[in-house]
Each structure stands twice: as structure tokens, then as C-alpha cells.
Scaffold this motif. Structure first.
Motif, PDB file in Angstrom:
ATOM      1  N   VAL A  11       0.854  -1.177   0.000  1.00  0.00           N
ATOM      2  CA  VAL A  11       0.000   0.000   0.000  1.00  0.00           C
ATOM      3  C   VAL A  11       0.894   1.232   0.000  1.00  0.00           C
ATOM      4  CG1 VAL A  11      -1.747   1.286   1.286  1.00  0.00           C
ATOM      5  CG2 VAL A  11      -1.807  -1.208   1.265  1.00  0.00           C
ATOM      6  N   LEU A  12       0.662   2.140  -0.940  1.00  0.00           N
ATOM      7  CA  LEU A  12       1.400   3.401  -0.986  1.00  0.00           C
ATOM      8  C   LEU A  12       0.800   4.329   0.059  1.00  0.00           C
ATOM      9  CD1 LEU A  12       3.509   5.249  -2.308  1.00  0.00           C
ATOM     10  CD2 LEU A  12       1.726   5.933  -3.924  1.00  0.00           C
ATOM     11  N   LEU A  13       1.577   4.671   1.084  1.00  0.00           N
ATOM     12  CA  LEU A  13       1.093   5.519   2.170  1.00  0.00           C
ATOM     13  C   LEU A  13       1.252   6.996   1.859  1.00  0.00           C
ATOM     14  CD1 LEU A  13       2.536   3.608   5.246  1.00  0.00           C
ATOM     15  CD2 LEU A  13       0.214   3.523   4.343  1.00  0.00           C
ATOM     16  N   ALA A  14       2.395   7.365   1.267  1.00  0.00           N
ATOM     17  CA  ALA A  14       2.661   8.771   1.007  1.00  0.00           C
ATOM     18  C   ALA A  14       3.760   8.903  -0.037  1.00  0.00           C
ATOM     19  CB  ALA A  14       3.090   9.477   2.294  1.00  0.00           C
ATOM     20  N   THR A  15       3.797  10.067  -0.673  1.00  0.00           N
ATOM     21  CA  THR A  15       4.891  10.428  -1.557  1.00  0.00           C
ATOM     22  C   THR A  15       5.531  11.674  -0.967  1.00  0.00           C
ATOM     23  OG1 THR A  15       3.751   9.506  -3.474  1.00  0.00           O
ATOM     24  CG2 THR A  15       5.546  11.039  -3.897  1.00  0.00           C
ATOM     25  N   LEU A  16       6.796  11.548  -0.602  1.00  0.00           N
ATOM     26  CA  LEU A  16       7.529  12.620   0.061  1.00  0.00           C
ATOM     27  C   LEU A  16       8.607  13.152  -0.877  1.00  0.00           C
ATOM     28  CD1 LEU A  16       8.041  10.616   3.348  1.00  0.00           C
ATOM     29  CD2 LEU A  16       6.249  12.284   2.907  1.00  0.00           C
ATOM     30  N   PHE A  17       8.912  14.452  -0.788  1.00  0.00           N
ATOM     31  CA  PHE A  17       9.936  15.059  -1.627  1.00  0.00           C
ATOM     32  C   PHE A  17      11.069  15.574  -0.740  1.00  0.00           C
ATOM     33  CE2 PHE A  17       6.048  15.259  -4.025  1.00  0.00           C
ATOM     34  CZ  PHE A  17       6.459  14.871  -5.287  1.00  0.00           C
ATOM     35  N   TYR A  18      12.279  15.014  -0.924  1.00  0.00           N
ATOM     36  CA  TYR A  18      13.465  15.468  -0.215  1.00  0.00           C
ATOM     37  C   TYR A  18      14.708  14.979  -0.950  1.00  0.00           C
ATOM     38  CZ  TYR A  18      13.340  10.825   1.989  1.00  0.00           C
ATOM     39  OH  TYR A  18      13.305   9.480   2.220  1.00  0.00           O
ATOM     40  N   LEU A  31       6.662   6.083   0.252  1.00  0.00           N
ATOM     41  CA  LEU A  31       6.597   5.395   1.532  1.00  0.00           C
ATOM     42  C   LEU A  31       5.555   4.288   1.390  1.00  0.00           C
ATOM     43  CD1 LEU A  31       7.558   5.240   4.449  1.00  0.00           C
ATOM     44  CD2 LEU A  31       5.739   6.844   5.040  1.00  0.00           C
ATOM     45  N   ILE A  32       6.014   3.042   1.472  1.00  0.00           N
ATOM     46  CA  ILE A  32       5.174   1.877   1.186  1.00  0.00           C
ATOM     47  C   ILE A  32       5.050   1.003   2.424  1.00  0.00           C
ATOM     48  CG2 ILE A  32       5.004  -0.231  -0.200  1.00  0.00           C
ATOM     49  CD1 ILE A  32       6.618   1.302  -2.353  1.00  0.00           C
ATOM     50  N   LYS A  33       3.838   0.519   2.682  1.00  0.00           N
ATOM     51  CA  LYS A  33       3.600  -0.449   3.747  1.00  0.00           C
ATOM     52  C   LYS A  33       3.426  -1.813   3.080  1.00  0.00           C
ATOM     53  CE  LYS A  33       0.308  -1.652   7.384  1.00  0.00           C
ATOM     54  NZ  LYS A  33      -0.948  -1.258   8.039  1.00  0.00           N
ATOM     55  N   TYR A  52       7.865  -1.261   6.524  1.00  0.00           N
ATOM     56  CA  TYR A  52       7.670   0.048   5.923  1.00  0.00           C
ATOM     57  C   TYR A  52       8.930   0.357   5.119  1.00  0.00           C
ATOM     58  CZ  TYR A  52       3.802   0.366   9.133  1.00  0.00           C
ATOM     59  OH  TYR A  52       2.636   0.122   9.813  1.00  0.00           O
ATOM     60  N   LEU A  53       8.760   0.713   3.850  1.00  0.00           N
ATOM     61  CA  LEU A  53       9.882   0.931   2.953  1.00  0.00           C
ATOM     62  C   LEU A  53       9.841   2.339   2.377  1.00  0.00           C
ATOM     63  CD1 LEU A  53       9.626  -2.431   0.994  1.00  0.00           C
ATOM     64  CD2 LEU A  53      11.174  -1.905   2.873  1.00  0.00           C
ATOM     65  N   ASP A  54      11.022   2.932   2.224  1.00  0.00           N
ATOM     66  CA  ASP A  54      11.174   4.240   1.593  1.00  0.00           C
ATOM     67  C   ASP A  54      11.984   4.014   0.321  1.00  0.00           C
ATOM     68  OD1 ASP A  54      11.575   6.892   0.901  1.00  0.00           O
ATOM     69  OD2 ASP A  54      13.192   7.161   2.353  1.00  0.00           O
ATOM     70  N   THR A  55      11.400   4.327  -0.856  1.00  0.00           N
ATOM     71  CA  THR A  55      12.060   4.103  -2.132  1.00  0.00           C
ATOM     72  C   THR A  55      12.227   5.418  -2.878  1.00  0.00           C
ATOM     73  OG1 THR A  55      11.059   1.921  -2.283  1.00  0.00           O
ATOM     74  CG2 THR A  55      11.957   2.831  -4.303  1.00  0.00           C
ATOM     75  N   CYS A  56      13.460   5.722  -3.279  1.00  0.00           N
ATOM     76  CA  CYS A  56      13.741   6.908  -4.092  1.00  0.00           C
ATOM     77  C   CYS A  56      13.309   6.607  -5.525  1.00  0.00           C
ATOM     78  CB  CYS A  56      15.230   7.248  -4.050  1.00  0.00           C
ATOM     79  SG  CYS A  56      15.702   8.631  -5.110  1.00  0.00           S
ATOM     80  N   THR A  57      12.521   7.485  -6.131  1.00  0.00           N
ATOM     81  CA  THR A  57      12.051   7.249  -7.502  1.00  0.00           C
ATOM     82  C   THR A  57      13.109   7.603  -8.538  1.00  0.00           C
ATOM     83  OG1 THR A  57      11.033   9.440  -7.587  1.00  0.00           O
ATOM     84  CG2 THR A  57       9.633   7.604  -6.901  1.00  0.00           C
ATOM     85  N   TYR A  58      14.202   8.246  -8.118  1.00  0.00           N
ATOM     86  CA  TYR A  58      15.254   8.619  -9.061  1.00  0.00           C
ATOM     87  C   TYR A  58      16.304   7.514  -9.196  1.00  0.00           C
ATOM     88  CZ  TYR A  58      18.597  11.511 -11.558  1.00  0.00           C
ATOM     89  OH  TYR A  58      19.442  12.002 -12.503  1.00  0.00           O
ATOM     90  N   GLN A  77       2.215  14.738   6.457  1.00  0.00           N
ATOM     91  CA  GLN A  77       1.726  15.027   5.108  1.00  0.00           C
ATOM     92  C   GLN A  77       0.210  15.209   5.100  1.00  0.00           C
ATOM     93  OE1 GLN A  77       2.199  12.007   2.109  1.00  0.00           O
ATOM     94  NE2 GLN A  77       2.495  13.545   0.535  1.00  0.00           N
ATOM     95  N   GLY A  78      -0.474  14.714   6.111  1.00  0.00           N
ATOM     96  CA  GLY A  78      -1.926  14.854   6.164  1.00  0.00           C
ATOM     97  C   GLY A  78      -2.670  13.748   5.448  1.00  0.00           C
ATOM     98  N   SER A  79      -2.001  12.597   5.253  1.00  0.00           N
ATOM     99  CA  SER A  79      -2.636  11.452   4.599  1.00  0.00           C
ATOM    100  C   SER A  79      -3.492  10.686   5.590  1.00  0.00           C
ATOM    101  CB  SER A  79      -1.567  10.522   4.027  1.00  0.00           C
ATOM    102  OG  SER A  79      -0.828  11.193   3.041  1.00  0.00           O
ATOM    103  N   PRO A  80      -4.327   9.742   5.100  1.00  0.00           N
ATOM    104  CA  PRO A  80      -5.147   8.933   6.012  1.00  0.00           C
ATOM    105  C   PRO A  80      -4.273   8.132   6.970  1.00  0.00           C
ATOM    106  CG  PRO A  80      -5.779   8.582   3.716  1.00  0.00           C
ATOM    107  CD  PRO A  80      -4.564   9.442   3.702  1.00  0.00           C
ATOM    108  N   GLU A  81      -4.866   7.728   8.090  1.00  0.00           N
ATOM    109  CA  GLU A  81      -4.135   6.990   9.104  1.00  0.00           C
ATOM    110  C   GLU A  81      -3.714   5.627   8.607  1.00  0.00           C
ATOM    111  OE1 GLU A  81      -5.976   6.701  12.901  1.00  0.00           O
ATOM    112  OE2 GLU A  81      -6.783   8.709  12.768  1.00  0.00           O
ATOM    113  N   LEU A  82      -2.676   5.049   9.253  1.00  0.00           N
ATOM    114  CA  LEU A  82      -2.223   3.702   8.944  1.00  0.00           C
ATOM    115  C   LEU A  82      -3.227   2.698   9.486  1.00  0.00           C
ATOM    116  CD1 LEU A  82       1.522   4.015   9.921  1.00  0.00           C
ATOM    117  CD2 LEU A  82       0.551   4.094   7.644  1.00  0.00           C
ATOM    118  N   ARG A  83      -3.354   1.609   8.789  1.00  0.00           N
ATOM    119  CA  ARG A  83      -4.284   0.553   9.241  1.00  0.00           C
ATOM    120  C   ARG A  83      -3.548  -0.697   9.557  1.00  0.00           C
ATOM    121  NH1 ARG A  83      -8.877   1.559   4.717  1.00  0.00           N
ATOM    122  NH2 ARG A  83      -8.909   3.746   5.052  1.00  0.00           N
TER     123      ARG A  83
END
Length: 83
Positions: A11-18, A31-33, A52-58, A77-83
Motif C-alpha cells: 500500500v502506498l502511504l505517502a509520496t515525500l519530496f526530499y 513510503l510503502i507499507k 515500511y519501505l522508503d524508495t527513491c524514484t530517481y 503530510q496529512g494522509s489517512p491513518e495507517l491501518r
């Protein structure tokens, strides 16, 4: 004869930019669960493990993220809560 095994749901939880630590580029990070479940006759019964995984798209760098940091990033980020 019993048919059993494991299945994985992502499940894709969020897309973060840094800025990525590896490639040094300002890029989107997903950010993937990932939840593994025990299955019996192709029916998922109960979860065996969650990551929980963090993957750089570049550069495609993937890191494990602790649950508390993943929840904090989703909340910030203001996304829905984790389940």
C-alpha cells in the motif's frame, strides 16, 4: 492435500519530496507499507509481518523505515491513518 503459502500486499502511504542520501537529487520518495500474510487455499488468513519501505524514484534506493517514523511522515503530510 493442503495448499498454503504467503502473499504480499503493498500500500502506498505517502509520496515525500526530499534530497536522497545516495544520489543527492531532490526527488520523490514513496513510503510503502508491505504486509505478508499466511494463506490457506489462496485465502489470506492472518498477517505474518509488516515492513515500511522508503524508495527513491530517481535512483531506486530502498530503505527499511521504523513504524513510528513512517506514521510521523504520514501524519505530517496529512494522509489517512495507517491501518
Amino acid at each position: 492435500m493442503l495448499i498454503f503459502g504467503l502473499s504480499t500486499k503493498q500500500v502506498l502511504l505517502a509520496t515525500l519530496f526530499y534530497v536522497c542520501d545516495v544520489c543527492g537529487n531532490q526527488a520523490a520518495h514513496q513510503l510503502i507499507k508491505r504486509t505478508r500474510r499466511f494463506t490457506l487455499f489462496f485465502i489470506p488468513l492472518f498477517p505474518v509481518g509488516t515492513r515500511y519501505l522508503d524508495t527513491c524514484t530517481y535512483c531506486a534506493r530502498t530503505l527499511d523505515v521504523p513504524r513510528d517514523r513512517a506514521e510521523a511522515a504520514v501524519a505530517a503530510q496529512g494522509s489517512p491513518e495507517l491501518r
